[in-house]
Motif scaffolding. Sequence first.
Motif, PDB file in Angstrom:
ATOM      1  N   HIS A 218      23.533  74.519  47.381  1.00  0.00           N
ATOM      2  CA  HIS A 218      24.013  74.655  45.858  1.00  0.00           C
ATOM      3  C   HIS A 218      23.089  74.553  44.864  1.00  0.00           C
ATOM      4  CE1 HIS A 218      26.999  74.697  42.741  1.00  0.00           C
ATOM      5  NE2 HIS A 218      27.011  73.615  42.268  1.00  0.00           N
ATOM      6  N   GLN A 219      22.189  73.462  45.166  1.00  0.00           N
ATOM      7  CA  GLN A 219      21.158  73.205  44.150  1.00  0.00           C
ATOM      8  C   GLN A 219      20.020  74.156  43.832  1.00  0.00           C
ATOM      9  OE1 GLN A 219      18.879  69.419  44.886  1.00  0.00           O
ATOM     10  NE2 GLN A 219      18.295  69.223  42.674  1.00  0.00           N
ATOM     11  N   VAL A 220      19.574  74.756  44.950  1.00  0.00           N
ATOM     12  CA  VAL A 220      18.886  75.983  45.144  1.00  0.00           C
ATOM     13  C   VAL A 220      19.304  77.068  44.280  1.00  0.00           C
ATOM     14  CG1 VAL A 220      17.822  77.564  46.481  1.00  0.00           C
ATOM     15  CG2 VAL A 220      17.716  75.179  47.342  1.00  0.00           C
ATOM     16  N   ALA A 221      20.873  77.445  44.601  1.00  0.00           N
ATOM     17  CA  ALA A 221      21.314  78.483  43.834  1.00  0.00           C
ATOM     18  C   ALA A 221      21.411  78.043  42.474  1.00  0.00           C
ATOM     19  CB  ALA A 221      22.837  78.458  44.390  1.00  0.00           C
ATOM     20  N   ILE A 222      21.734  76.847  41.907  1.00  0.00           N
ATOM     21  CA  ILE A 222      21.715  76.594  40.563  1.00  0.00           C
ATOM     22  C   ILE A 222      20.289  76.855  39.918  1.00  0.00           C
ATOM     23  CG2 ILE A 222      21.802  74.522  38.997  1.00  0.00           C
ATOM     24  CD1 ILE A 222      23.997  73.349  40.683  1.00  0.00           C
ATOM     25  N   VAL A 223      19.265  76.199  40.540  1.00  0.00           N
ATOM     26  CA  VAL A 223      17.995  76.229  40.188  1.00  0.00           C
ATOM     27  C   VAL A 223      17.538  77.761  40.100  1.00  0.00           C
ATOM     28  CG1 VAL A 223      15.461  75.845  40.329  1.00  0.00           C
ATOM     29  CG2 VAL A 223      17.263  73.987  40.608  1.00  0.00           C
ATOM     30  N   SER A 224      17.808  78.766  41.089  1.00  0.00           N
ATOM     31  CA  SER A 224      17.342  80.122  41.068  1.00  0.00           C
ATOM     32  C   SER A 224      18.048  80.544  39.927  1.00  0.00           C
ATOM     33  CB  SER A 224      17.784  80.641  42.579  1.00  0.00           C
ATOM     34  OG  SER A 224      17.009  80.064  43.539  1.00  0.00           O
ATOM     35  N   PHE A 225      19.466  80.453  39.777  1.00  0.00           N
ATOM     36  CA  PHE A 225      20.415  80.989  38.863  1.00  0.00           C
ATOM     37  C   PHE A 225      19.663  80.639  37.499  1.00  0.00           C
ATOM     38  CE2 PHE A 225      23.706  81.145  35.489  1.00  0.00           C
ATOM     39  CZ  PHE A 225      24.199  82.464  35.570  1.00  0.00           C
ATOM     40  N   VAL A 226      19.305  79.492  37.003  1.00  0.00           N
ATOM     41  CA  VAL A 226      18.753  79.197  35.566  1.00  0.00           C
ATOM     42  C   VAL A 226      17.374  80.063  35.536  1.00  0.00           C
ATOM     43  CG1 VAL A 226      17.686  77.363  34.677  1.00  0.00           C
ATOM     44  CG2 VAL A 226      19.982  77.068  35.601  1.00  0.00           C
ATOM     45  N   LEU A 227      16.538  80.045  36.445  1.00  0.00           N
ATOM     46  CA  LEU A 227      15.045  80.479  36.123  1.00  0.00           C
ATOM     47  C   LEU A 227      15.326  81.803  36.173  1.00  0.00           C
ATOM     48  CD1 LEU A 227      13.069  78.195  38.987  1.00  0.00           C
ATOM     49  CD2 LEU A 227      13.418  78.075  36.421  1.00  0.00           C
ATOM     50  N   ILE A 228      16.156  82.602  37.123  1.00  0.00           N
ATOM     51  CA  ILE A 228      16.544  83.953  36.750  1.00  0.00           C
ATOM     52  C   ILE A 228      17.165  84.442  35.604  1.00  0.00           C
ATOM     53  CG2 ILE A 228      17.406  86.154  37.676  1.00  0.00           C
ATOM     54  CD1 ILE A 228      17.053  84.730  40.568  1.00  0.00           C
ATOM     55  N   MET A 249      20.705  88.624  39.021  1.00  0.00           N
ATOM     56  CA  MET A 249      21.533  87.473  38.280  1.00  0.00           C
ATOM     57  C   MET A 249      22.926  87.493  38.849  1.00  0.00           C
ATOM     58  SD  MET A 249      20.408  86.786  34.341  1.00  0.00           S
ATOM     59  CE  MET A 249      20.734  88.380  34.160  1.00  0.00           C
ATOM     60  N   THR A 250      23.572  88.621  39.027  1.00  0.00           N
ATOM     61  CA  THR A 250      25.050  88.528  39.452  1.00  0.00           C
ATOM     62  C   THR A 250      25.165  87.938  40.744  1.00  0.00           C
ATOM     63  OG1 THR A 250      25.394  90.269  37.990  1.00  0.00           O
ATOM     64  CG2 THR A 250      27.022  90.058  39.696  1.00  0.00           C
ATOM     65  N   MET A 251      24.239  88.350  41.701  1.00  0.00           N
ATOM     66  CA  MET A 251      24.129  87.925  43.107  1.00  0.00           C
ATOM     67  C   MET A 251      23.993  86.606  43.356  1.00  0.00           C
ATOM     68  SD  MET A 251      21.927  89.597  46.166  1.00  0.00           S
ATOM     69  CE  MET A 251      20.336  89.356  45.519  1.00  0.00           C
ATOM     70  N   VAL A 252      22.772  85.981  42.512  1.00  0.00           N
ATOM     71  CA  VAL A 252      22.750  84.544  42.686  1.00  0.00           C
ATOM     72  C   VAL A 252      23.700  83.779  41.795  1.00  0.00           C
ATOM     73  CG1 VAL A 252      21.278  82.723  41.722  1.00  0.00           C
ATOM     74  CG2 VAL A 252      20.105  85.037  42.518  1.00  0.00           C
ATOM     75  N   SER A 253      24.547  84.500  40.857  1.00  0.00           N
ATOM     76  CA  SER A 253      25.709  83.559  40.363  1.00  0.00           C
ATOM     77  C   SER A 253      26.856  83.569  41.365  1.00  0.00           C
ATOM     78  CB  SER A 253      26.096  84.046  39.003  1.00  0.00           C
ATOM     79  OG  SER A 253      26.726  85.511  39.264  1.00  0.00           O
ATOM     80  N   TRP A 256      25.626  80.954  43.871  1.00  0.00           N
ATOM     81  CA  TRP A 256      26.203  79.375  43.277  1.00  0.00           C
ATOM     82  C   TRP A 256      27.548  79.178  43.429  1.00  0.00           C
ATOM     83  CZ3 TRP A 256      28.106  79.852  38.025  1.00  0.00           C
ATOM     84  CH2 TRP A 256      28.609  78.621  37.440  1.00  0.00           C
ATOM     85  N   ALA A 257      28.475  80.051  42.855  1.00  0.00           N
ATOM     86  CA  ALA A 257      29.910  79.800  42.906  1.00  0.00           C
ATOM     87  C   ALA A 257      30.289  79.586  44.103  1.00  0.00           C
ATOM     88  CB  ALA A 257      30.612  81.113  42.104  1.00  0.00           C
ATOM     89  N   SER A 258      29.928  80.509  45.341  1.00  0.00           N
ATOM     90  CA  SER A 258      30.375  80.115  46.678  1.00  0.00           C
ATOM     91  C   SER A 258      29.897  78.813  47.188  1.00  0.00           C
ATOM     92  CB  SER A 258      30.141  81.183  47.611  1.00  0.00           C
ATOM     93  OG  SER A 258      28.679  81.378  47.518  1.00  0.00           O
ATOM     94  N   THR A 259      28.743  78.504  47.029  1.00  0.00           N
ATOM     95  CA  THR A 259      28.263  77.227  47.393  1.00  0.00           C
ATOM     96  C   THR A 259      28.895  76.147  46.771  1.00  0.00           C
ATOM     97  OG1 THR A 259      26.340  77.331  45.929  1.00  0.00           O
ATOM     98  CG2 THR A 259      25.833  78.099  48.190  1.00  0.00           C
ATOM     99  N   ASN A 260      29.229  76.171  45.427  1.00  0.00           N
ATOM    100  CA  ASN A 260      30.058  75.102  44.819  1.00  0.00           C
ATOM    101  C   ASN A 260      31.313  75.103  45.426  1.00  0.00           C
ATOM    102  OD1 ASN A 260      30.534  73.423  42.813  1.00  0.00           O
ATOM    103  ND2 ASN A 260      31.886  74.843  41.632  1.00  0.00           N
ATOM    104  N   LEU A 261      32.125  76.163  45.903  1.00  0.00           N
ATOM    105  CA  LEU A 261      33.211  75.953  46.526  1.00  0.00           C
ATOM    106  C   LEU A 261      33.156  75.329  47.978  1.00  0.00           C
ATOM    107  CD1 LEU A 261      35.018  79.417  45.572  1.00  0.00           C
ATOM    108  CD2 LEU A 261      35.559  77.079  44.683  1.00  0.00           C
TER     109      LEU A 261
END
Length: 645
Positions: A218-228, A249-253, A256-261
């Motif tokens: 989830h953290q990797v997804a968050i950092v990737s989303f922010v940087l992208i 950006m849509t794919m990484v978001s 992020w949302a799925s790993t959060n769930l």
Amino acid sequence: MKIALTLGVVCFVICAAWAGPVQPIRIGNQTEWSLSQSAYLYTTPQKLSPQQAFASIRQVRLAAIKQEHINLGLQAGYVWLYFRLANEGAAKTVLFTLDRIDIHYVQAFRQRGRAIDTLALTGDALPFSSRPVRLNYFAIPVKMAAHEEADILILLEKKNEYISGNIGLYSASQFLQKVRTDSAVVAFFLGIAAFIFLFNFFLWFSLDDSVHLLFMAHQVAIVSFVLINLGYGFEFLWPTFTYSNSLIMTMVSGIWASTNLFLIKKYLNLTATSSRFYRVVHWLAWYILIVSIVGCSLSLLRPASVPAYILKLGLSLLLIWIIANAIVLVSVFVEQVGKRNQAAYIYVAALSFMLISSVVYTLTLLNVINAGSYTTDWLIPSFLWEETILAFGLTVRYNRFRQQYFTLQLSLAHEQTRTNEAIIQAQESERQRIAADLHDDLGGTLATIRRRLTDIRQHLRDPQAAHELDALEPLIRQSSHDLRRIAHNLMPPEFARIGLRAALEQLVQSQPSQPTRFSFVVAGSEYRLATDVELNLYRIVSELIQNINKHAQAARTAVQLLYHNDHLTIMVEDDGLGSRAVANEGNKPGLGLTSSQLRAEYIGAQLWREVSLGGTLVMIDVPYATATHTLRTEPKQANESMSVT
């Protein structure tokens, strides 16, 4: 005729006033200039050339922007941003910035008099190298001569998609300061993220708890989303992969949302029995993950030619999963908070900022509100807040589980102690019963048989029969002796009175002199321990002697009692087979040794066993229980010994 002429003049004056020149932004000694109420937007259905666009300025109605965050919603046409600059001093360079990185075409033009020159031809549809300033967002320098006035026109093209972003106008020095500040904030964010990631990596590596693995994903997804989202992906990873930023950006978001769930499901320990939203969370996470990865990956095959209806469908799915995700999260949190799930409180605190930001972002996309720069500025602080709180929550979770583990281990230890106590007490009770039965029943029966044989012998007249009966007498006498020895070993008579030392002395004396010669050694002043402690020590030594007789093939064996100031040491040493016997029998301890270890643990003693080619040494250390110390007799001479041959 006069009335018509008058109306025409009035309309001309109104139109002239309406389409007249706008007020310029006066460039002085400031470091930053506001574009609010000084820049104007208008839209054309078709793309115009720079000459046509500048010519149409006085022919269309211009709408002044009210704040420096533009939010135009879903646009099917071409958006133009217009403003005038008037340099009131020496020559200088100002920079126009736009932080929305996925606009397909950003083209900037300047008109001075009748001359039109191009300032920038860049955008998401062109390679990163097309940017006039190699930066993660759009920055367009405008060189102004002394006391020069110029019209600036910027084309923003992203047909059938949302157009929004923060715009600004800065001096060169202020722009550099802004770049440094932005870089420092991103570096700080990455440093905190790296520390939290490594901390959870070590927790996962040491605990093998999948919740830490999910948190790292989830953290990797968050950092990737922010940087992208900030444009670093296009700058460093795919600088020539055009039309891609929105889709990535849509794919990484979605990831992020799925790993959060998935993380919520594990972090809150959601199951089908503990939450009625368990299946909803599970399938929504998979839906978001699959749709985002598959849909965006297919679109990335030909990003420049994705049909408009596909783009609208994708945007609709994006809004659906944002809204569904927010609804599910709120529902789960309300449910778990109602159930007093402590982990839910931490997770609510972690996602509070994010939930509010998601709602604001969604309403901004729908053009319901214009949240200004908040729609992009929330990224780093909200994600930092989420990561920090969740990392703290995982630490609390680890400490809580650790405390529960220690409590469970303590409970198991107490239960094991009670079980061992019950086993040993049952063994002692059974030994006492068997010893009593042997002495009272079988011993009496043998005595009766012996008397009857004596009576029969007296009445026999046949010498041969008398001789046969005489031969039975030693067998019966030996049987009685063996019976007394077995009963004595099971429960030494008057053990509570005579104590451990005397009982062991009798035990050693009762051993046959062949094939093993036993010796008994006592050193130090004798101290009496609690009866159950001494009885268990007696059982351990008795078991060791029995094993020596059966397996050791020893010539000599020594049993030593060493009374120290604070503990008693018992040593049983033989010169038998030792490690050779262990090699023949395998490494698995026998039942007798296991029982001895169990008894030692029960009374709080420590038992060591050393095996070598020269034999076997077993040592037992028993600490004195001060409250139960009773000096049985006067201290005997140190190093007193007795040998049994």
